[in-house]
Motif scaffolding. Structure first.
Motif, PDB file in Angstrom:
ATOM      1  N   LEU A 210      -6.804  -1.464  -8.830  1.00 15.96           N
ATOM      2  CA  LEU A 210      -5.425  -1.094  -8.529  1.00 15.96           C
ATOM      3  C   LEU A 210      -4.447  -1.871  -9.413  1.00 15.96           C
ATOM      4  N   ILE A 211      -4.685  -3.177  -9.550  1.00 16.18           N
ATOM      5  CA  ILE A 211      -3.805  -4.008 -10.373  1.00 16.18           C
ATOM      6  C   ILE A 211      -3.790  -3.515 -11.817  1.00 16.18           C
ATOM      7  N   LEU A 212      -4.960  -3.302 -12.384  1.00 13.90           N
ATOM      8  CA  LEU A 212      -5.048  -2.905 -13.786  1.00 13.90           C
ATOM      9  C   LEU A 212      -4.488  -1.507 -14.018  1.00 13.90           C
ATOM     10  N   THR A 213      -4.744  -0.608 -13.084  1.00 10.59           N
ATOM     11  CA  THR A 213      -4.236   0.756 -13.243  1.00 10.59           C
ATOM     12  C   THR A 213      -2.717   0.787 -13.177  1.00 10.59           C
ATOM     13  N   LEU A 214      -2.151   0.080 -12.188  1.00 12.06           N
ATOM     14  CA  LEU A 214      -0.692   0.025 -12.094  1.00 12.06           C
ATOM     15  C   LEU A 214      -0.079  -0.621 -13.328  1.00 12.06           C
ATOM     16  N   ASN A 215      -0.697  -1.688 -13.797  1.00  9.70           N
ATOM     17  CA  ASN A 215      -0.155  -2.424 -14.927  1.00  9.70           C
ATOM     18  C   ASN A 215      -0.224  -1.613 -16.220  1.00  9.70           C
ATOM     19  N   ARG A 216      -1.415  -1.116 -16.543  1.00 13.06           N
ATOM     20  CA  ARG A 216      -1.608  -0.435 -17.826  1.00 13.06           C
ATOM     21  C   ARG A 216      -1.412   1.070 -17.727  1.00 13.06           C
TER      22      ARG A 216
ATOM     23  N   SER B 168      15.138  -0.405  -4.440  1.00 13.20           N
ATOM     24  CA  SER B 168      16.042  -1.405  -5.016  1.00 13.20           C
ATOM     25  C   SER B 168      15.509  -1.990  -6.316  1.00 13.20           C
ATOM     26  N   GLY B 169      14.209  -1.805  -6.565  1.00 10.91           N
ATOM     27  CA  GLY B 169      13.584  -2.390  -7.752  1.00 10.91           C
ATOM     28  C   GLY B 169      13.040  -3.782  -7.518  1.00 10.91           C
ATOM     29  N   HIS B 170      13.206  -4.301  -6.291  1.00  7.73           N
ATOM     30  CA  HIS B 170      12.671  -5.638  -5.998  1.00  7.73           C
ATOM     31  C   HIS B 170      11.145  -5.613  -6.089  1.00  7.73           C
ATOM     32  N   ILE B 171      10.533  -4.540  -5.589  1.00  9.22           N
ATOM     33  CA  ILE B 171       9.099  -4.305  -5.780  1.00  9.22           C
ATOM     34  C   ILE B 171       8.957  -3.335  -6.948  1.00  9.22           C
ATOM     35  N   LYS B 172       8.280  -3.769  -8.000  1.00 11.36           N
ATOM     36  CA  LYS B 172       8.158  -2.927  -9.196  1.00 11.36           C
ATOM     37  C   LYS B 172       6.881  -2.093  -9.183  1.00 11.36           C
ATOM     38  N   TYR B 173       5.856  -2.586  -8.474  1.00  9.01           N
ATOM     39  CA  TYR B 173       4.580  -1.869  -8.412  1.00  9.01           C
ATOM     40  C   TYR B 173       4.027  -2.002  -6.993  1.00  9.01           C
ATOM     41  N   LEU B 174       3.433  -0.931  -6.494  1.00  8.66           N
ATOM     42  CA  LEU B 174       2.764  -0.967  -5.195  1.00  8.66           C
ATOM     43  C   LEU B 174       1.416  -0.272  -5.305  1.00  8.66           C
ATOM     44  N   GLY B 175       0.347  -0.971  -4.904  1.00  9.40           N
ATOM     45  CA  GLY B 175      -0.980  -0.381  -4.871  1.00  9.40           C
ATOM     46  C   GLY B 175      -1.580  -0.578  -3.487  1.00  9.40           C
ATOM     47  N   ILE B 176      -1.898   0.512  -2.795  1.00  9.39           N
ATOM     48  CA  ILE B 176      -2.447   0.406  -1.441  1.00  9.39           C
ATOM     49  C   ILE B 176      -3.682   1.287  -1.284  1.00  9.39           C
ATOM     50  N   ASP B 177      -4.646   0.742  -0.582  1.00 13.51           N
ATOM     51  CA  ASP B 177      -5.837   1.507  -0.217  1.00 13.51           C
ATOM     52  C   ASP B 177      -5.836   1.790   1.282  1.00 13.51           C
ATOM     53  N   VAL B 178      -4.843   1.256   1.975  1.00 10.22           N
ATOM     54  CA  VAL B 178      -4.718   1.409   3.423  1.00 10.22           C
ATOM     55  C   VAL B 178      -3.259   1.706   3.758  1.00 10.22           C
ATOM     56  N   TYR B 179      -3.043   2.336   4.922  1.00  8.70           N
ATOM     57  CA  TYR B 179      -1.702   2.754   5.305  1.00  8.70           C
ATOM     58  C   TYR B 179      -1.624   2.679   6.819  1.00  8.70           C
TER      59      TYR B 179
ATOM     60  N   SER C 289       6.196   9.871  -3.784  1.00  9.48           N
ATOM     61  CA  SER C 289       7.206  10.335  -4.733  1.00  9.48           C
ATOM     62  C   SER C 289       7.518   9.305  -5.823  1.00  9.48           C
ATOM     63  N   PHE C 290       7.083   8.052  -5.639  1.00 10.35           N
ATOM     64  CA  PHE C 290       7.361   7.008  -6.631  1.00 10.35           C
ATOM     65  C   PHE C 290       6.286   7.022  -7.717  1.00 10.35           C
ATOM     66  N   ASN C 291       6.710   6.937  -8.988  1.00 11.99           N
ATOM     67  CA  ASN C 291       5.719   6.921 -10.072  1.00 11.99           C
ATOM     68  C   ASN C 291       5.124   5.536 -10.301  1.00 11.99           C
ATOM     69  N   ASN C 292       5.615   4.524  -9.568  1.00 10.71           N
ATOM     70  CA  ASN C 292       5.052   3.171  -9.684  1.00 10.71           C
ATOM     71  C   ASN C 292       4.270   2.781  -8.431  1.00 10.71           C
ATOM     72  N   VAL C 293       3.837   3.798  -7.688  1.00  6.68           N
ATOM     73  CA  VAL C 293       3.015   3.593  -6.489  1.00  6.68           C
ATOM     74  C   VAL C 293       1.663   4.253  -6.708  1.00  6.68           C
ATOM     75  N   LEU C 294       0.607   3.520  -6.412  1.00  6.19           N
ATOM     76  CA  LEU C 294      -0.755   4.034  -6.527  1.00  6.19           C
ATOM     77  C   LEU C 294      -1.425   3.926  -5.164  1.00  6.19           C
ATOM     78  N   ILE C 295      -1.896   5.060  -4.637  1.00  4.14           N
ATOM     79  CA  ILE C 295      -2.517   5.094  -3.312  1.00  4.14           C
ATOM     80  C   ILE C 295      -3.930   5.645  -3.441  1.00  4.14           C
ATOM     81  N   THR C 296      -4.892   4.934  -2.853  1.00  3.45           N
ATOM     82  CA  THR C 296      -6.240   5.465  -2.686  1.00  3.45           C
ATOM     83  C   THR C 296      -6.541   5.530  -1.193  1.00  3.45           C
ATOM     84  N   GLY C 297      -7.439   6.406  -0.800  1.00  4.35           N
ATOM     85  CA  GLY C 297      -7.646   6.720   0.611  1.00  4.35           C
ATOM     86  C   GLY C 297      -8.699   5.898   1.306  1.00  4.35           C
ATOM     87  N   HIS C 298      -8.478   4.595   1.404  1.00  2.00           N
ATOM     88  CA  HIS C 298      -9.387   3.668   2.091  1.00  2.00           C
ATOM     89  C   HIS C 298     -10.793   3.751   1.488  1.00  2.00           C
ATOM     90  N   GLN C 299     -10.866   3.617   0.184  1.00  2.00           N
ATOM     91  CA  GLN C 299     -12.142   3.735  -0.512  1.00  2.00           C
ATOM     92  C   GLN C 299     -12.623   2.419  -1.119  1.00  2.00           C
TER      93      GLN C 299
END
Length: 330
Positions: free
Chosen positions: A112-118, A249-260, A286-296
């Motif tokens: 998640l970190i690498l995908t969001l970053n690169r 607000s831009g305070h969080i620039k990237y979000l990666g979650i596998d759980v919700y 809807s955010f292009n800087n959010v990466l979600i996977t389905g608890h995998q």
């Protein structure tokens, strides 16, 4: 022992049937989740095997007890979905899989970190369309960045070791400090310092009343502007609406979650032909800087083999009246 599985998928059957050649339990599988409407299906079974989004509150446990169920076998590490006080009052035992493959979750955290970053997910789609432009794909070197890990159990420690290999400075917080943290090279930190100094924050702690919405408006305000937030642990550690405000607000620039936190009605199912009714989840998408996977994050063959073997051993120990090494109590 007669065991009924709830929320069972094809891969559950595959790995549990293979592991059961050693134990010879009688295993039956249901795709439906455990709840107050399905608990009666456990009539005649001594044990039920459940997963992260099955419901085992006081009402459900009472219904299970009436069917003759004596054991709740969780095929996962978390047990926040089981009312342990009610189980004890009914004379029921609960067991879990405290550790299966910490590498599976730790490695997914890095994915998640690498995908969001690169932005490899966006680059993949561009190249398939013949677009080789690099605009919008710039990342940063992980080397030299400060990563804060909240929760330093087996998964947190493996994550720390991987990050140290990338050349990161690793801050860590847990309920107590252990000598192993120093050997790994983790700088033990209070939460306020971790929030203030970390470029990336990753959650690896259990869900308890104290950690519920650990990430909220107040704690987000303590973080660096432009922070990357990763959660592969439990959805309700994060106040999703607060995170959305941080993203806007831009305070969080990237979000990666596998759980919700409201994943029970979404994850592990194919909903591609339906309109998803969860407006908060759809806002996240809807955010292009959010990466979600389905608890995998747990989903590797190594982890599933371990989960099956430990779960069936837990059941065998109960059947034979042995000490339950992996019992969870109120």
């Amino acid at each position: 022992m007669n065991v009924l599985f709830f929320s069972a998928k094809v891969y559950d059957r595959t790995f549990f049937d293979a592991a059961n050649s050693t134990f010879q339990h009688k295993l039956d599988y249901l795709e439906v989740p455990l709840n107050c409407n399905t608990a009666v299906l456990a009539k005649g079974y001594e044990a039920v095997c459940i997963f992260v989004n099955d419901r085992a509150d006081a009402e459900v446990l009472q219904l299970l007890a009436e069917q003759g169920v004596k054991l709740i076998a969780l095929r996962c590490a978390g047990f926040n979905n089981v009312n342990l006080e009610a189980a004890a009052a009914l004379g029921m035992k609960a067991v879990r899989v405290p550790a299966y493959s910490p590498y599976s979750v730790a490695e997914h955290t890095l994915a998640l970190i690498l995908t969001l970053n690169r932005k490899t997910h966006r680059a993949y789609n561009r190249v398939k369309e013949g677009n080789f432009a690099l605009n919008g794909l710039m990342g940063f070197d992980l080397h030299g960045k400060t990563v804060g890990l909240i929760g330093l159990g087996k998964i947190g420690l493996v994550t720390a070791k991987i990050l140290k290999g990338f050349g990161c400075r690793v801050l860590g917080h847990d309920i107590e400090k252990r000598d192993e943290f120093d050997r790994v090279g983790i700088e033990f930190s209070d939460l306020a310092s971790l929030y203030a100094q970390s470029d990336i924050i990753s959650l690896h702690c259990p869900l308890t009343p104290k950690t519920h919405h650990l990430i909220n408006r107040k704690t987000i305000a303590q973080m660096k502007t432009g922070v990357m937030l990763i959660n592969t642990s439990r959805g309700a550690l994060v106040d999703t609406k607060a995170v959305i405000a941080g993203l806007k607000s831009g305070h969080i620039k990237y979000l990666g979650i596998d759980v919700y936190e409201e994943e029970a009605d979404l994850f592990f199912e194919d909903l591609s032909d339906r309109v998803i009714q969860d407006d908060v989840f759809m806002r996240l998408l809807s955010f292009n800087n959010v990466l979600i996977t389905g608890h995998q994050a747990f989903f590797t063959s190594n982890a599933l083999e371990s989960i099956a073997a430990i779960t069936l051993q837990n059941i065998a120990d109960f059947e034979q009246g042995l000490q339950l090494e992996n019992e969870v109590k109120a």
